[in-house]
Design an enzyme around this catalytic site. Structure first.
Site, PDB file in Angstrom:
ATOM      1  N   ASP A   1      36.798  18.958  54.603  1.00 18.29           N
ATOM      2  CA  ASP A   1      37.936  18.865  53.689  1.00 18.29           C
ATOM      3  C   ASP A   1      38.926  20.004  53.857  1.00 18.29           C
ATOM      4  O   ASP A   1      38.593  21.066  54.390  1.00 18.29           O
ATOM      5  CB  ASP A   1      37.432  18.919  52.241  1.00 18.29           C
ATOM      6  CG  ASP A   1      36.910  17.577  51.809  1.00 18.29           C
ATOM      7  OD1 ASP A   1      37.215  16.581  52.481  1.00 18.29           O
ATOM      8  OD2 ASP A   1      36.177  17.545  50.800  1.00 18.29           O
TER       9      ASP A   1
ATOM     10  N   TYR B   1      25.221  24.157  56.589  1.00 12.98           N
ATOM     11  CA  TYR B   1      26.352  24.656  55.814  1.00 12.98           C
ATOM     12  C   TYR B   1      25.938  25.891  55.027  1.00 12.98           C
ATOM     13  O   TYR B   1      24.749  26.090  54.758  1.00 12.98           O
ATOM     14  CB  TYR B   1      26.834  23.595  54.819  1.00 12.98           C
ATOM     15  CG  TYR B   1      27.630  22.472  55.441  1.00 12.98           C
ATOM     16  CD1 TYR B   1      29.010  22.541  55.527  1.00 12.98           C
ATOM     17  CD2 TYR B   1      26.992  21.333  55.928  1.00 12.98           C
ATOM     18  CE1 TYR B   1      29.747  21.509  56.076  1.00 12.98           C
ATOM     19  CE2 TYR B   1      27.726  20.293  56.488  1.00 12.98           C
ATOM     20  CZ  TYR B   1      29.100  20.388  56.558  1.00 12.98           C
ATOM     21  OH  TYR B   1      29.829  19.369  57.106  1.00 12.98           O
TER      22      TYR B   1
END
Lengths: 282, 282
Positions: B52, B110
């Site tokens: 994003d 992540y």
């Protein structure tokens, strides 16, 4: 009128330095606007140090006179609501009338970061990037020469104002490189302390030390530049502003600092940017 | 035509995400432009993950087909000269024709950072800022629930495309919070790994975990949300994009990665911004 000391943290990326200027965004102007919004009158704020465009601070003190009495912590909290997101008050204190953040500074502590890695960094850009250091032990050797009283103007730039005519001798209290191994890089940090520094001097010293650690000049060239004053030939580049951080300023006696935000606030997480893309769809 | 894998690091601050879009600056478009400038033809680049707006990557792999043969390291160096300062190729590899950076991904890693300190941070903004965490031990308790195969769509957002209709079950490999004491803050980092994640799911999980660690909800509410799938009531906020970093993607077998810039280059320091203010006057 009571006098207050405020200790600021700010990110220098979007500031044209700390000192007020016409037609430029500066830390002094932004703090003065916040103080004026709070006090309903024009308030002067005097930072302890003049920091260049792009230089950041973890703790830059300054002082101001206000008409009314404030609890220092309430003053800091109220200012933090007025200030933009790249500057914040960390500590505040009520100080004696004679307090002058710049003149009373007993020691200033700076940090400069050098990142050694094979490709240019994109995530952490508050540094000087070097691909490698041929002989990093030279950094320790050169830093050990700095403490003491010297004319190190050979590593500085001219300001082209009346301060250039003054005695360039300064007391340097400490200078020490340390290294830290990261996942993909080695971070070298110079911690340097003194009673005052000349214009772009720390960046000039870092550029010269890195130049020697690269094998582009000898430690003796650095020693010669230390001895030569203004007439010294420039060693290496002036290291970029982004790598420099004012870590703090000491006073003797120390102001009765109050940390801001320790007791108050709701403790809830604050989402700074909540644009339309962050609106949840479930 | 030979196929290449490229591993990118980029700073998400000025990108509208990783995936190509019209009228927006994206990582995919910037890399395709650099490849086109090098190859003299239109080249498609397929990133392994869709990140994003505002999310950064330490290592986002992708793949592309090029007409001519390149030494992977020379390819990476040449691209780094074309790419803007917020994206860089860290590693490159010649890969088999059938290699697909997205489909072949075996695990994605992540990291999400939460900074606990009394005032908002200005120097380090790649995080979720919280003033305090009432019961940080809850973070460990909740992270321990994540590994395994689950439907965790209750923490995600709808993409409003056809992927919303697919099975939301995913294999989560690891989830672990660690803390680090800094000078003036505590940094909490979540490392989370899986074969794939839903839209804004990691940010939703972080928001929910921090909400519980604040005492705003109970661990049982988190467990109920894990069980309820899409129908779960949102716990806390979607944590901001700036705190999320793609740390890396694993492949089985691993591409024959070559690190870029290890052997080449002059080793001289590179001054990125050298505006007129940096010109020395001595």
């Amino acid at each position: 009128m009571p006098r207050y000391a405020l200790e600021l943290e700010f990110n220098g990326a979007d500031f044209s330095g700390s000192q007020s200027q016409t037609n430029a965004r500066t830390v002094q102007d932004v703090v003065q606007s916040a103080l004026a919004a709070l006090a309903g009158e024009r308030v002067g704020f005097r930072p302890a140090s003049r920091l260049d465009q792009g230089v950041s601070a973890a703790a830059l003190p300054g002082d101001c006179l206000l008409a009314r009495d404030w609890d220092p912590e309430v003053l800091g909290l109220a200012l933090n609501h007025q200030l933009p997101e790249d500057v914040v008050v960390r500590r505040a204190a009520r100080v004696p009338d004679a307090f002058d953040a710049r003149r009373n500074a007993a020691a200033k502590h700076y940090r400069y970061r050098v990142l050694v890695r094979p490709v240019r960094p994109t995530l952490d850009r508050a540094c000087l990037w070097v691909r490698r250091l041929q002989d990093p032990a030279r950094l320790h050797e050169l830093a050990a020469l700095i403490p003491g009283r010297h004319d190190l103007s050979g590593f500085a730039c001219l300001r082209h104002d009346d301060t250039d005519q003054q005695d360039p001798h300064r007391d340097y209290l400490a200078a020490l490189w340390s290294d830290r191994i990261l996942d993909d890089a080695i971070e070298w940090s110079l911690r340097i302390s003194g009673r005052g520094f000349l214009y772009k001097q720390i960046r000039g010293l870092v550029g010269a030390m890195v130049h020697v650690a690269h094998g582009r000049a000898r430690p003796d060239d650095f020693r010669a530049a230390m001895a030569a004053g203004w007439s010294a030939r420039r060693l290496g580049n002036i290291a970029p502003a982004e790598g420099l951080l004012l870590a703090g300023v000491d006073y003797e006696p120390c102001p009765d600092w109050r940390a801001i935000g320790m007791e108050s606030g709701s403790g809830s997480p604050e989402v700074r940017k909540s644009g339309s893309r962050d609106r949840e769809s479930t």
